[in-house]
Design a protein around this motif. Structure first.
Motif, short mmCIF file in Angstrom:
data_model
loop_
_atom_site.label_atom_id
_atom_site.label_comp_id
_atom_site.label_asym_id
_atom_site.label_seq_id
_atom_site.Cartn_x
_atom_site.Cartn_y
_atom_site.Cartn_z
N LEU B 24 0.87 -1.18 0.00
CA LEU B 24 0.00 0.00 0.00
C LEU B 24 0.90 1.23 0.00
O LEU B 24 1.36 1.67 1.04
CB LEU B 24 -0.88 0.03 1.25
N THR B 67 -16.12 2.98 -4.42
CA THR B 67 -16.12 1.52 -4.20
C THR B 67 -15.40 0.77 -5.32
O THR B 67 -14.94 -0.34 -5.12
CB THR B 67 -17.56 0.97 -4.10
N TRP B 68 -15.30 1.39 -6.52
CA TRP B 68 -14.66 0.69 -7.63
C TRP B 68 -13.13 0.82 -7.59
O TRP B 68 -12.44 0.23 -8.42
CB TRP B 68 -15.16 1.23 -8.97
N CYS B 69 -12.61 1.60 -6.67
CA CYS B 69 -11.17 1.90 -6.62
C CYS B 69 -10.45 0.87 -5.74
O CYS B 69 -10.69 0.83 -4.53
CB CYS B 69 -11.01 3.32 -6.11
N PRO B 70 -9.61 0.01 -6.34
CA PRO B 70 -9.00 -1.08 -5.55
C PRO B 70 -8.20 -0.61 -4.33
O PRO B 70 -8.41 -1.15 -3.24
CB PRO B 70 -8.09 -1.79 -6.57
N PRO B 71 -7.31 0.38 -4.47
CA PRO B 71 -6.58 0.76 -3.25
C PRO B 71 -7.46 1.43 -2.20
O PRO B 71 -7.15 1.37 -1.01
CB PRO B 71 -5.48 1.71 -3.75
N ARG B 73 -10.52 0.46 -1.51
CA ARG B 73 -11.08 -0.67 -0.77
C ARG B 73 -10.03 -1.27 0.16
O ARG B 73 -10.32 -1.61 1.30
CB ARG B 73 -11.56 -1.75 -1.74
N LEU B 135 -7.80 8.95 -6.77
CA LEU B 135 -8.40 8.19 -5.69
C LEU B 135 -7.43 7.07 -5.30
O LEU B 135 -6.84 6.48 -6.18
CB LEU B 135 -9.73 7.58 -6.11
N GLY B 153 -2.95 8.56 -3.13
CA GLY B 153 -2.78 7.12 -3.29
C GLY B 153 -2.97 6.40 -1.96
O GLY B 153 -3.32 7.02 -0.96
N PRO B 154 -2.74 5.10 -1.98
CA PRO B 154 -2.99 4.29 -0.79
C PRO B 154 -2.18 4.78 0.41
O PRO B 154 -1.01 5.15 0.28
CB PRO B 154 -2.55 2.89 -1.21
#
Lengths: 264, 172
Positions: B24, B67-71, B73, B135, B153-154
């Motif tokens: 991350l 919700t569609w953003c992997p990092p 989530r 995002l 970012g994450p």
């Protein structure tokens, strides 16, 4: 990045849509390839084996993902059953599909390797389609890099791991179709696919920014990849390198007594 | 051949091990200059309206996500852990969702067992106000309403905890 595709009032996940498309195309290709490699019974069994393996891949992919996210899935086991297309992991899906396909052939009394070869030939195109979905949705994103081919994603420039996966799928497609023209024993195409997937996992995973990790920072998919490579090489050493065989005629399939389906 | 694969494969795995925060990783922006956090008020999932100005004297993490953003989530469990741990000391998370409908966001919050407020930025106005084209983006706002750290970012968990503790330690 196009994570959502709007169709009328619905905003659908591009990753999910491409995953679904990959599964449908995989099924269609399996039928076509099986038609070119066997009789109607072979086609019927290849289709059944494919869809059973697909179910196993779904279960395996979710299990693998959940086991490596104990902070979430350990606390909320209900997530294992969530209709969330992005929460899958390819190594688990591959192993789950393989195991389920094998179990299905044992249950039906059908030879596993000829069926698996047909499905293996179909899979690279599905993998390429799935990679396009990953690129659109931003899943399987890479680690930060300043390389000239980096893509701008999630706040920084990153390895385009989705494109690497796409290229690996393309390479697998070329190699498998080249091998399919060679005199090799049943199972060779499956093992070639597993070996190529092993290399893919071992190499590309190194640049993934969302790796599922083991203690010590070891990337779980790399362990799975190395294991697949070794298994494929051991199989090749035993069946190809030391005992070269003529091209399969699928007589082995035709002469096996298949347990008839019981539709009752 | 197989021995070579084992040796080189093992060496590659060891050489490419992830560092603790690699999985991350985002990018912190220089935080030497602070600026006042722009005011906003957004609807929450329960129908109420949450205004940033009403949270003055608390440390606020404004997390811009979808919700569609992997990092996005991926970092949610860490945000929930931080919220559970520091909430009693005056820390709050405002998860500013981008352009998604309430039902989708509510399902996600329920599925992930997230209890901090999720706000609906339906037209992306707050993200534009904060200059958050990426995002996830995270803005740490201190008790005086100043943006002290921006993270694109994450968000690594250790950065999350360290920043919250630093801001909580400051006098209200």
């Amino acid at each position: 990045m196009y994570p959502l595709i709007e169709i009328g009032p619905f905003a659908l996940s591009s990753g999910g849509l491409f995953l679904l498309l990959a599964a449908i195309v995989g099924g269609w290709l399996t039928t076509r390839i099986a038609q070119s490699r066997g009789d109607a019974r072979f086609v019927s069994h290849a289709e059944s084996c494919y869809y059973t393996a697909l179910l196993g891949a779904t279960i395996g992919g979710r299990l693998w993902y959940g086991l490596f996210h104990p902070e979430l899935y350990g606390l909320h086991p209900g997530l294992y059953f969530a209709l969330r297309v992005e929460a899958f992991a390819w190594p688990g899906a591959l192993l789950g599909g393989l195991a389920t396909g094998w179990l299905w052939t044992r249950w039906r009394g059908a030879p596993f390797l000829p069926l698996a070869d047909a499905i293996a030939l179909a899979l690279p195109i599905s993998l390429i389609i799935g990679s396009i979905g990953l690129l659109l949705s931003g899943e399987a994103f890479g680690t930060p890099t300043s390389l000239p081919w980096a893509i701008d994603l999630f706040g920084t420039t990153r390895h385009p791991t989705q494109i690497y996966l796409m290229l690996a799928g393309l390479l697998s497609l070329i190699i498998l179709h080249w091998l399919s023209t060679k005199p090799l024993p049943d199972g060779a195409l499956l093992m070639a696919l597993l070996g190529l997937q092993g290399i893919t996992m071992l190499v590309i995973e190194a640049w993934r920014g969302d790796s599922l990790l083991l203690p010590g920072g070891i990337r779980a998919a790399q362990i799975a990849g190395l294991t697949l490579m070794i298994a494929a090489l051991l199989w090749a050493r035993r069946h190809v390198m030391t005992h070269p065989q003529p091209a399969p005629t699928h007589e082995s399939y035709a002469t096996v007594e298949i347990t008839p389906f019981n539709d009752s | 051949m197989i021995a070579l694969v084992v040796v080189f494969g093992g060496a590659w795995i060891a050489a490419t091990r992830a560092q603790p925060a690699d999985a991350l990783d985002g990018r912190a922006e220089p935080s030497s200059a602070t600026s006042a956090a722009p005011s906003f008020a957004l609807p929450a999932l329960d129908g109420s309206t949450v205004a940033l100005d009403e949270l003055r004297s608390q440390v606020v993490l404004i997390n811009v996500w979808a919700t569609w953003c992997p990092p996005c989530r991926a970092e949610m469990p860490a945000l929930q852990t931080a919220y559970d741990h520091y909430r009693d000391q005056g820390f709050v998370v405002l998860a500013v969702n981008q352009r998604e409908d309430a039902a989708r966001v509510a399902a996600f919050m329920r599925e992930y067992r997230l209890t901090f407020p999720a706000l609906l930025d339906r037209d992306g106005a707050v993200a534009a106000l904060y200059g958050a084209p990426y995002l996830p983006s995270s803005f740490f706002v201190d008790r005086q309403g100043q943006i002290r750290t921006i993270y694109r970012g994450p968000l690594p968990p250790r950065v999350l905890a360290a920043t919250i503790e630093q801001l909580l330690a400051e006098a209200p």
